[in-house]
Design a protein around this motif. Structure first.
Motif, PDB file in Angstrom:
ATOM      1  N   ASN A  40     -83.133   3.635  43.808  1.00  0.00           N
ATOM      2  CA  ASN A  40     -81.872   4.300  44.122  1.00  0.00           C
ATOM      3  C   ASN A  40     -80.756   3.530  43.423  1.00  0.00           C
ATOM      4  O   ASN A  40     -80.867   2.333  43.196  1.00  0.00           O
ATOM      5  N   CYS A  82     -76.771   3.917  49.824  1.00  0.00           N
ATOM      6  CA  CYS A  82     -77.792   3.283  50.650  1.00  0.00           C
ATOM      7  C   CYS A  82     -77.936   1.833  50.180  1.00  0.00           C
ATOM      8  O   CYS A  82     -77.462   1.463  49.109  1.00  0.00           O
ATOM      9  N   ILE A  85     -80.587   0.154  49.170  1.00  0.00           N
ATOM     10  CA  ILE A  85     -81.389  -0.012  47.943  1.00  0.00           C
ATOM     11  C   ILE A  85     -80.542   0.331  46.718  1.00  0.00           C
ATOM     12  O   ILE A  85     -80.626  -0.342  45.687  1.00  0.00           O
ATOM     13  N   HIS A 129     -88.058  -0.138  46.234  1.00  0.00           N
ATOM     14  CA  HIS A 129     -88.577   0.964  47.036  1.00  0.00           C
ATOM     15  C   HIS A 129     -88.240   0.750  48.496  1.00  0.00           C
ATOM     16  O   HIS A 129     -88.267  -0.380  48.985  1.00  0.00           O
ATOM     17  N   GLU A 130     -87.970   1.833  49.188  1.00  0.00           N
ATOM     18  CA  GLU A 130     -87.674   1.746  50.629  1.00  0.00           C
ATOM     19  C   GLU A 130     -88.946   1.633  51.425  1.00  0.00           C
ATOM     20  O   GLU A 130     -89.946   2.186  51.122  1.00  0.00           O
TER      21      GLU A 130
END
Length: 94
Positions: free
Chosen positions: A16, A22, A24, A93-94
């Motif tokens: 992202n 967010c 990230i 990555h989340e």
């Protein structure tokens, strides 16, 4: 330039990215900016992840976008990365 970066020419960050809001996105954007600032002699690019139906006005560092719910977008991104000659890939990555 130090011994570790002397041969490095191309880094890509996948994750992202701002202006997506967010943690990230903030981290990936800040990391790419810091690397580009510290190693101005290398090519520093981003492959940004987009949630379903979203699009963003990314800056010039974002060279490719992946719609996270579209499996074919991941294949196109892999082709982009393979052809582009990136030597280091940083995946957030989340």
């Amino acid at each position: 330039m130090d011994q570790y970066s002397s041969n490095l020419r191309h880094v890509v960050f996948v994750g992202n990215h701002l202006p997506r809001r967010c943690g990230i996105a903030t981290f990936t954007s800040d990391l790419a900016t810091a690397v580009a600032r510290e190693l101005p002699e290398i090519k520093c690019e981003v492959v940004a992840m987009n949630e379903a139906g979203a699009s963003y006005a990314y800056g010039g560092r974002v060279r490719f976008q992946i719609a996270e719910n579209d499996p074919s977008a991941y294949r196109r991104a892999a082709d982009f990365l393979n052809v582009g000659g990136a030597e280091v890939l940083s995946l957030q990555h989340e």
